[in-house]
Design an enzyme around this catalytic site. Structure first.
Site, PDB file in Angstrom:
ATOM      1  N   HIS A 159       2.915  13.560   2.529  1.00 13.73           N
ATOM      2  CA  HIS A 159       2.133  12.410   3.239  1.00 13.73           C
ATOM      3  C   HIS A 159       2.916  11.530   3.908  1.00 13.73           C
ATOM      4  O   HIS A 159       4.065  11.198   3.662  1.00 13.73           O
ATOM      5  CB  HIS A 159       1.113  11.587   1.847  1.00 13.73           C
ATOM      6  CG  HIS A 159       0.027  11.996   1.566  1.00 13.73           C
ATOM      7  ND1 HIS A 159      -0.550  12.177   0.215  1.00 13.73           N
ATOM      8  CD2 HIS A 159      -0.981  12.691   2.149  1.00 13.73           C
ATOM      9  CE1 HIS A 159      -1.630  12.532   0.046  1.00 13.73           C
ATOM     10  NE2 HIS A 159      -2.113  13.082   1.541  1.00 13.73           N
ATOM     11  N   CYS A 253       0.246   4.816  -3.275  1.00 14.56           N
ATOM     12  CA  CYS A 253      -0.966   6.027  -3.319  1.00 14.56           C
ATOM     13  C   CYS A 253      -2.018   5.411  -4.295  1.00 14.56           C
ATOM     14  O   CYS A 253      -3.259   5.942  -4.075  1.00 14.56           O
ATOM     15  CB  CYS A 253      -0.508   7.144  -4.266  1.00 14.56           C
ATOM     16  SG  CYS A 253       1.164   7.988  -3.173  1.00 14.56           S
TER      17      CYS A 253
END
Ligand code: ARG
Length: 262
Positions: A159, A253
């Site tokens: 990511h 996150c």
């Protein structure tokens, strides 16, 4: 934020998830609570998303949406394991009065791959492992914003938010090795003052950090990055989220930023 009530490592969709994994749920919850109270002490208001049994990665709420000036683009997850999280996020926004919610056509994992620089009205968007490149055009259109597309090439940093974070509108920190050479060149051109992180910083989830322009919340093991941040006048605040790290995520996150607009 979403508490890790049902957290677990039940499938392996990234290089960090090792099956079978033993997770200490009490420890995960303790670490998460410390993150939440750290934000509150820094003056942030934290909204909570209700966790759902069976959705073991829901604590990583950064992946469920992306909002700019009151417009929200929902997520469309790459893998079926997390697909049902998208509707939980949509429900939250609807229940909290966000009337401009767009359901995406293409795969995008929200703030996992999308970073907004408010002062420049610019979006940095990752692709390569999760968010599809074609989604970047959709994102530019939904938010009427320019998008810089960045290609991720190292599966450990699947990511964008594991590879790069913004300290302010003009200053980034990133690990060059996470990006293709043309994306490295684009970053060097656009952000000449960047704090360059090492591979060890990135492996310690040091780039999965959150900055308010002064304080930077990040995991303690990113020792080089902590030092560079301090040298540049930022205040690192270290938080161990190692239990959640077993699923491949850390500070950022666990945090979806809300940008309601004015
Ligand atoms: N296990 C989760 C996944 O693979 C971790 C997500 C981490 N989130 C993030 N924003 N990088 O989807």
């Amino acid at each position: 934020m979403c508490p890790p009530t049902y957290f677990g490592v039940q499938y392996a969709t990234n290089a960090w998830m090792d099956l079978p994994a033993s997770v200490d749920l009490d420890r995960a919850m303790m670490q998460w609570k410390l993150l939440k109270s750290t934000y509150e002490q820094l003056g942030h208001h934290v909204e909570l998303l209700e966790p759902v049994a069976g959705l073991s990665d829901m604590v990583f709420c950064a992946n469920g949406s992306f909002s700019v000036n009151g417009v929200v683009l929902g997520a469309k997850f790459r893998f079926p394991h997390r697909a049902a999280e998208a509707q939980e996020h949509r429900r939250w926004y609807t229940a909290h009065g966000w009337s401009r919610f767009v359901t995406p056509e293409h795969v995008n994992e929200g703030e996992g791959d999308l970073i907004y620089l408010p002062g420049r009205g610019l979006i940095l968007a990752g692709y390569g492992f999760r968010t599809e490149r074609i989604a970047h055009a959709e994102i530019a259109e939904v938010f009427a914003c320019p998008v810089i597309s960045l290609q991720l090439v190292d599966e450990r940093f699947y990511h964008l938010d594991l590879s790069l974070f913004a300290l302010d509108d003009h200053t980034l920190s990133y690990f060059p090795g996470a990006f293709s050479s043309s994306s490295q060149a684009a970053l060097a051109r656009e952000f000449p003052d960047a704090l360059i992180a090492t591979e060890a910083d990135a492996l310690a989830f040091g780039l999965n950090a959150l900055s308010d322009g002064h304080h930077v919340v990040l995991p303690p093991a990113a020792t080089h990055l902590r030092q560079v941040l301090a040298e540049r006048g930022y205040q690192p605040i270290c938080l161990d989220l190692s239990e959640l790290g077993k699923s491949g995520g850390s500070v950022k996150c666990c945090t979806a930023e809300l940008r309601p607009g004015v």
